[in-house]
Design a protein around this motif. Structure first.
Motif, PDB file in Angstrom:
ATOM      1  N   GLU A   2     -23.052   6.157  -6.584  1.00  0.00           N
ATOM      2  CA  GLU A   2     -23.429   4.824  -7.142  1.00  0.00           C
ATOM      3  C   GLU A   2     -24.004   4.656  -8.735  1.00  0.00           C
ATOM      4  OE1 GLU A   2     -23.279   1.217  -7.093  1.00  0.00           O
ATOM      5  OE2 GLU A   2     -22.879   2.315  -5.766  1.00  0.00           O
ATOM      6  N   ARG A   3     -23.416   3.865  -9.428  1.00  0.00           N
ATOM      7  CA  ARG A   3     -23.659   4.242 -11.597  1.00  0.00           C
ATOM      8  C   ARG A   3     -24.750   2.962 -11.125  1.00  0.00           C
ATOM      9  NH1 ARG A   3     -18.904   1.734 -14.857  1.00  0.00           N
ATOM     10  NH2 ARG A   3     -20.682   1.799 -16.806  1.00  0.00           N
ATOM     11  N   GLY A   4     -24.846   1.578 -10.558  1.00  0.00           N
ATOM     12  CA  GLY A   4     -26.237   0.862 -11.007  1.00  0.00           C
ATOM     13  C   GLY A   4     -25.869  -0.047 -11.930  1.00  0.00           C
ATOM     14  N   LEU A   5     -24.648   0.306 -12.950  1.00  0.00           N
ATOM     15  CA  LEU A   5     -25.163  -0.783 -13.694  1.00  0.00           C
ATOM     16  C   LEU A   5     -24.484  -2.602 -13.357  1.00  0.00           C
ATOM     17  CD1 LEU A   5     -25.074  -0.647 -17.369  1.00  0.00           C
ATOM     18  CD2 LEU A   5     -22.505  -0.587 -16.950  1.00  0.00           C
ATOM     19  N   TYR A   6     -24.017  -2.378 -12.573  1.00  0.00           N
ATOM     20  CA  TYR A   6     -23.337  -3.966 -12.770  1.00  0.00           C
ATOM     21  C   TYR A   6     -24.132  -4.782 -11.942  1.00  0.00           C
ATOM     22  CZ  TYR A   6     -19.061  -2.453 -15.393  1.00  0.00           C
ATOM     23  OH  TYR A   6     -18.559  -1.765 -16.513  1.00  0.00           O
ATOM     24  N   ASP A   7     -24.341  -5.805 -11.457  1.00  0.00           N
ATOM     25  CA  ASP A   7     -24.804  -6.982 -10.471  1.00  0.00           C
ATOM     26  C   ASP A   7     -23.901  -7.890  -9.915  1.00  0.00           C
ATOM     27  OD1 ASP A   7     -24.892  -9.018 -12.329  1.00  0.00           O
ATOM     28  OD2 ASP A   7     -27.009  -8.676 -13.210  1.00  0.00           O
ATOM     29  N   GLU A   8     -24.249  -8.084  -8.976  1.00  0.00           N
ATOM     30  CA  GLU A   8     -23.675  -9.500  -8.406  1.00  0.00           C
ATOM     31  C   GLU A   8     -22.352 -10.181  -9.777  1.00  0.00           C
ATOM     32  OE1 GLU A   8     -25.186 -11.550  -5.200  1.00  0.00           O
ATOM     33  OE2 GLU A   8     -25.631 -10.248  -4.295  1.00  0.00           O
ATOM     34  N   GLN A  65     -23.697 -15.698 -23.529  1.00  0.00           N
ATOM     35  CA  GLN A  65     -23.888 -14.615 -22.382  1.00  0.00           C
ATOM     36  C   GLN A  65     -23.740 -13.005 -23.495  1.00  0.00           C
ATOM     37  OE1 GLN A  65     -25.640 -12.057 -20.862  1.00  0.00           O
ATOM     38  NE2 GLN A  65     -25.599 -13.770 -19.073  1.00  0.00           N
ATOM     39  N   GLY A  66     -24.669 -12.886 -24.433  1.00  0.00           N
ATOM     40  CA  GLY A  66     -24.688 -11.677 -25.292  1.00  0.00           C
ATOM     41  C   GLY A  66     -24.328 -10.514 -24.121  1.00  0.00           C
ATOM     42  N   ASP A  67     -24.717 -10.105 -23.195  1.00  0.00           N
ATOM     43  CA  ASP A  67     -25.302  -8.709 -22.104  1.00  0.00           C
ATOM     44  C   ASP A  67     -23.726  -8.360 -22.226  1.00  0.00           C
ATOM     45  OD1 ASP A  67     -24.749  -6.842 -20.179  1.00  0.00           O
ATOM     46  OD2 ASP A  67     -25.274  -7.808 -18.069  1.00  0.00           O
ATOM     47  N   ILE A  68     -23.569  -7.674 -23.016  1.00  0.00           N
ATOM     48  CA  ILE A  68     -22.454  -6.105 -23.007  1.00  0.00           C
ATOM     49  C   ILE A  68     -21.705  -5.661 -22.075  1.00  0.00           C
ATOM     50  CG2 ILE A  68     -23.607  -4.577 -23.782  1.00  0.00           C
ATOM     51  CD1 ILE A  68     -21.282  -4.489 -26.331  1.00  0.00           C
ATOM     52  N   ARG A  69     -22.287  -5.857 -20.895  1.00  0.00           N
ATOM     53  CA  ARG A  69     -22.069  -5.191 -19.753  1.00  0.00           C
ATOM     54  C   ARG A  69     -20.410  -5.574 -19.256  1.00  0.00           C
ATOM     55  NH1 ARG A  69     -26.953  -4.753 -16.010  1.00  0.00           N
ATOM     56  NH2 ARG A  69     -27.286  -6.264 -16.889  1.00  0.00           N
ATOM     57  N   PHE A  70     -20.601  -7.298 -19.224  1.00  0.00           N
ATOM     58  CA  PHE A  70     -19.226  -8.334 -19.061  1.00  0.00           C
ATOM     59  C   PHE A  70     -17.795  -7.653 -20.075  1.00  0.00           C
ATOM     60  CE2 PHE A  70     -22.553 -10.962 -17.500  1.00  0.00           C
ATOM     61  CZ  PHE A  70     -22.605 -11.746 -16.633  1.00  0.00           C
ATOM     62  N   ARG A  71     -18.108  -7.556 -21.541  1.00  0.00           N
ATOM     63  CA  ARG A  71     -17.180  -6.672 -22.000  1.00  0.00           C
ATOM     64  C   ARG A  71     -17.039  -5.254 -21.401  1.00  0.00           C
ATOM     65  NH1 ARG A  71     -14.484  -7.984 -23.923  1.00  0.00           N
ATOM     66  NH2 ARG A  71     -14.217  -6.354 -25.403  1.00  0.00           N
ATOM     67  N   ALA A  72     -17.758  -4.695 -21.100  1.00  0.00           N
ATOM     68  CA  ALA A  72     -17.073  -3.695 -20.639  1.00  0.00           C
ATOM     69  C   ALA A  72     -16.399  -3.730 -18.941  1.00  0.00           C
ATOM     70  CB  ALA A  72     -18.041  -2.392 -19.989  1.00  0.00           C
ATOM     71  N   VAL A  73     -16.634  -4.876 -18.450  1.00  0.00           N
ATOM     72  CA  VAL A  73     -16.423  -4.913 -17.233  1.00  0.00           C
ATOM     73  C   VAL A  73     -14.238  -5.306 -17.652  1.00  0.00           C
ATOM     74  CG1 VAL A  73     -15.689  -7.055 -15.479  1.00  0.00           C
ATOM     75  CG2 VAL A  73     -17.950  -5.649 -15.487  1.00  0.00           C
ATOM     76  N   ALA A 300     -22.387   8.140 -18.094  1.00  0.00           N
ATOM     77  CA  ALA A 300     -24.073   7.807 -17.171  1.00  0.00           C
ATOM     78  C   ALA A 300     -24.431   7.795 -18.990  1.00  0.00           C
ATOM     79  CB  ALA A 300     -24.591   9.074 -16.610  1.00  0.00           C
ATOM     80  N   TYR A 301     -23.819   8.821 -19.538  1.00  0.00           N
ATOM     81  CA  TYR A 301     -24.954   8.072 -21.433  1.00  0.00           C
ATOM     82  C   TYR A 301     -23.864   6.691 -21.604  1.00  0.00           C
ATOM     83  CZ  TYR A 301     -25.465   8.993 -26.078  1.00  0.00           C
ATOM     84  OH  TYR A 301     -26.716   8.669 -27.894  1.00  0.00           O
ATOM     85  N   LEU A 302     -23.111   6.231 -21.667  1.00  0.00           N
ATOM     86  CA  LEU A 302     -22.455   5.098 -22.345  1.00  0.00           C
ATOM     87  C   LEU A 302     -23.485   3.687 -21.617  1.00  0.00           C
ATOM     88  CD1 LEU A 302     -18.526   5.231 -22.886  1.00  0.00           C
ATOM     89  CD2 LEU A 302     -20.503   5.604 -24.662  1.00  0.00           C
ATOM     90  N   ASP A 303     -23.098   4.171 -20.233  1.00  0.00           N
ATOM     91  CA  ASP A 303     -24.293   2.985 -19.883  1.00  0.00           C
ATOM     92  C   ASP A 303     -25.625   3.158 -20.140  1.00  0.00           C
ATOM     93  OD1 ASP A 303     -22.371   3.184 -17.786  1.00  0.00           O
ATOM     94  OD2 ASP A 303     -22.769   3.482 -15.958  1.00  0.00           O
ATOM     95  N   ARG A 304     -26.332   4.374 -20.589  1.00  0.00           N
ATOM     96  CA  ARG A 304     -27.961   4.212 -21.109  1.00  0.00           C
ATOM     97  C   ARG A 304     -27.763   3.609 -22.862  1.00  0.00           C
ATOM     98  NH1 ARG A 304     -30.682   9.549 -22.186  1.00  0.00           N
ATOM     99  NH2 ARG A 304     -29.535  10.044 -24.080  1.00  0.00           N
ATOM    100  N   ALA A 305     -26.546   3.590 -22.955  1.00  0.00           N
ATOM    101  CA  ALA A 305     -26.542   3.388 -24.809  1.00  0.00           C
ATOM    102  C   ALA A 305     -25.908   1.491 -24.021  1.00  0.00           C
ATOM    103  CB  ALA A 305     -25.300   4.301 -25.110  1.00  0.00           C
ATOM    104  N   MET A 306     -25.304   0.877 -23.610  1.00  0.00           N
ATOM    105  CA  MET A 306     -25.315  -0.227 -23.912  1.00  0.00           C
ATOM    106  C   MET A 306     -25.928  -1.233 -22.574  1.00  0.00           C
ATOM    107  SD  MET A 306     -21.439  -1.036 -20.914  1.00  0.00           S
ATOM    108  CE  MET A 306     -21.345   1.009 -20.304  1.00  0.00           C
ATOM    109  N   LEU A 307     -26.950  -0.352 -22.280  1.00  0.00           N
ATOM    110  CA  LEU A 307     -28.767  -1.028 -22.104  1.00  0.00           C
ATOM    111  C   LEU A 307     -29.305  -0.895 -22.788  1.00  0.00           C
ATOM    112  CD1 LEU A 307     -29.256   0.588 -18.400  1.00  0.00           C
ATOM    113  CD2 LEU A 307     -27.834  -1.759 -18.624  1.00  0.00           C
ATOM    114  N   ALA A 308     -29.251   0.052 -23.969  1.00  0.00           N
ATOM    115  CA  ALA A 308     -30.018   0.302 -24.800  1.00  0.00           C
ATOM    116  C   ALA A 308     -29.789  -1.096 -26.129  1.00  0.00           C
ATOM    117  CB  ALA A 308     -30.328   1.504 -26.147  1.00  0.00           C
TER     118      ALA A 308
END
Length: 383
Positions: A2-8, A65-73, A300-308
Motif C-alpha cells: 500500500e502506497r498511502g500517498l493518496y487520500d479520498e 490547490q497546490g498539492d502536486i499529488r493531484f498532478r500525479a493522479v 517510494a522515492y518519488l512519493d517522498r519527493a512529492m511530499l517534500a
C-alpha cells in the motif's frame, strides 16, 4: 504494498480524470498524432472539469490547490492510455510555466494572464533552449535591449514544447551581456507581438502529437511591464524552479513506466509460445520480477519527493536524483516491454511501441541525465 500517498480527495479526482480521458482524450489520440498537434480545445475542456489551473488562486478562476499529488493522479491516468503527448503539453503549462506566473508575476500581471491560463484559453510555453545552448543556460545568446517603454528581443529558441500554439511564452534573454549569469532576465512574450515569429513544427522520433517549435525574435517589441521577476535575476529564477520541473518529468516517467509494465504483463500472460504463456518462461518471469521491484522502489522515492515539494523542502539534488533515475527506469521498462512483445512490440498499433519512442527524450530535456549526475556529484564532492 500500500502506497498511502493518496487520500479520498485524490481518488475522487482520479474518477473525474478517468472519465475525462475516456471521453475527451482516447478517441482523439490517433488524430493528434497525425496532425502533430493536440487540439487546443482540450485545454478548455479540461478547465471546465477543474483539471487544469489547479494551483491558480480561486480569485483568478483556478482551483486554489497546490498539492502536486493531484498532478500525479492526472499523469497516471493519461499514461494508462498512452497519451504521452497530451501529458507533456499539459504538464508544461501546469508544472513548468505556471509556477513562474504564480510566484514571480506582479498583481497586474496575474490579473492579465492567470484567468486565461486557468480557463484553458491561454496555452503557455517557456523558451530557454537555443540552437547553441541546451542544458548550459549560461551560454544563451538571445538579447533584450531597453528601448523606451519596450524591450527589443533578438535571438532564436528551439525545441520549445507547446511552442507552435502557445499564447504566452516565458523567454529568457540577456539584458546585460557584461554581467554574466547576473545579466539574464525573463519576459512574457504574447502571440502577435511584433517581431515574434514561429518556425515549423519540428519532426521528432516520438511524441508526435506534441507541438514542438522553433521561435524567432527580430526586434520583438515587448512592453516593459512584461518583465517577469527581477531584471538580471532570470538565471536565479530559472534555477529555483528547475527542481519542480525535474520532479514533474520524473513523475511522468514513472507513470509511463507503470503503464508500459501493465501492457507487457497483460500481453505475456495471454501470448503463447511452445504451448504455454510467455509469462511461464523463467527468463520472462524473472524480468517481470526485476522490473516490478525497480518500479516499486522508484515510486517510494518519488512519493517522498512529492511530499517534500508540497512541504517546500525538495532540494535541487534530490530532484536531480528523481529525474535521472525515473527516466532511465522508463527506458529500461519500455525496452524490455518491446522485447517481451516480440515482433508485435515493433508495430506502432501496439502502445508499447509508441511508448518506446516517446520515452527517449525524457533523459534529455529538463537538463540531460548527465547534467543531473553533475548536480548530485557536485554536492557530494564540494559539500
Amino acid at each position: 504494498m500500500e502506497r498511502g500517498l493518496y487520500d479520498e480527495d485524490h481518488e475522487a479526482f482520479r474518477a473525474v480524470v478517468r472519465t475525462f480521458v475516456k471521453r475527451e482524450v482516447e478517441p482523439c489520440l490517433q488524430k493528434w498524432e497525425e496532425e502533430r498537434l493536440v487540439d487546443r480545445a482540450l485545454w478548455r475542456a479540461a478547465s471546465r472539469q477543474g483539471l487544469i489551473g489547479l494551483a491558480v488562486p480561486e480569485e483568478y478562476g483556478g482551483g486554489g490547490q497546490g498539492d502536486i499529488r493531484f498532478r500525479a493522479v492526472m499523469m497516471e491516468e493519461l499514461a494508462a492510455v498512452g497519451a504521452a503527448s497530451v501529458q507533456l503539453g499539459i504538464s508544461l503549462t501546469e508544472d513548468i510555466a505556471m509556477p513562474y506566473f504564480l510566484e514571480l508575476a506582479t498583481a497586474q500581471q496575474k490579473r492579465r494572464w492567470l484567468p486565461g491560463l486557468a480557463a484553458g484559453e491561454l496555452i503557455s510555453a517557456i523558451a530557454m533552449t537555443e540552437p547553441d545552448a541546451g542544458s548550459d543556460l549560461r551560454g544563451m545568446r538571445t538579447t533584450a535591449v531597453r528601448d523606451g517603454d519596450h524591450w527589443l528581443i533578438n535571438g532564436a529558441k528551439t525545441f520549445i514544447t507547446n511552442g507552435f500554439q502557445a499564447d504566452v511564452v516565458i523567454v529568457a534573454a540577456r539584458t546585460d551581456p557584461a554581467a554574466g549569469s547576473h545579466g539574464i532576465s525573463l519576459f512574457v512574450v504574447e502571440a502577435g507581438t511584433p517581431g515574434f515569429s514561429r518556425g515549423r513544427k519540428l519532426e521528432k522520433i516520438g511524441l508526435h502529437g506534441q507541438d514542438t517549435a522553433e521561435l524567432f525574435f527580430h526586434d520583438a517589441r515587448v512592453p516593459v511591464d512584461h518583465l517577469l521577476g527581477q531584471e538580471g535575476s532570470g538565471l536565479r529564477h530559472l534555477m529555483e524552479r528547475l527542481p519542480r520541473e525535474r520532479l514533474s518529468i520524473a513523475m511522468g516517467a514513472q507513470a509511463a513506466a507503470e503503464a508500459a509494465f501493465a501492457w507487457t504483463l497483460d500481453y505475456v500472460k495471454q501470448r503463447k509460445a511452445f504451448g504455454r504463456p510467455v509469462a511461464a518462461f523463467q527468463s520472462t518471469a524473472f524480468t517481470l520480477a526485476e522490473l516490478r521491484t525497480a518500479l516499486d522502489v522508484s515510486q517510494a522515492y518519488l512519493d517522498r519527493a512529492m511530499l517534500a515539494l508540497n512541504g517546500g523542502t525538495l532540494t535541487a539534488q534530490d530532484a536531480a536524483k528523481a529525474k535521472w533515475w525515473a527516466t532511465d527506469l522508463q527506458h529500461r521498462v519500455t525496452d524490455r516491454g518491446v522485447q517481451l512483445h516480440g515482433g508485435y512490440g515493433y508495430m506502432t498499433e501496439y502502445p508499447i511501441a509508441r511508448a518506446f519512442v516517446d520515452s527517449r527524450v525524457q533523459s534529455i530535456y529538463g537538463g540531460t541525465n548527465e547534467i543531473m549526475k553533475e548536480i548530485i556529484s557536485r554536492q557530494l564532492i564540494d559539500g
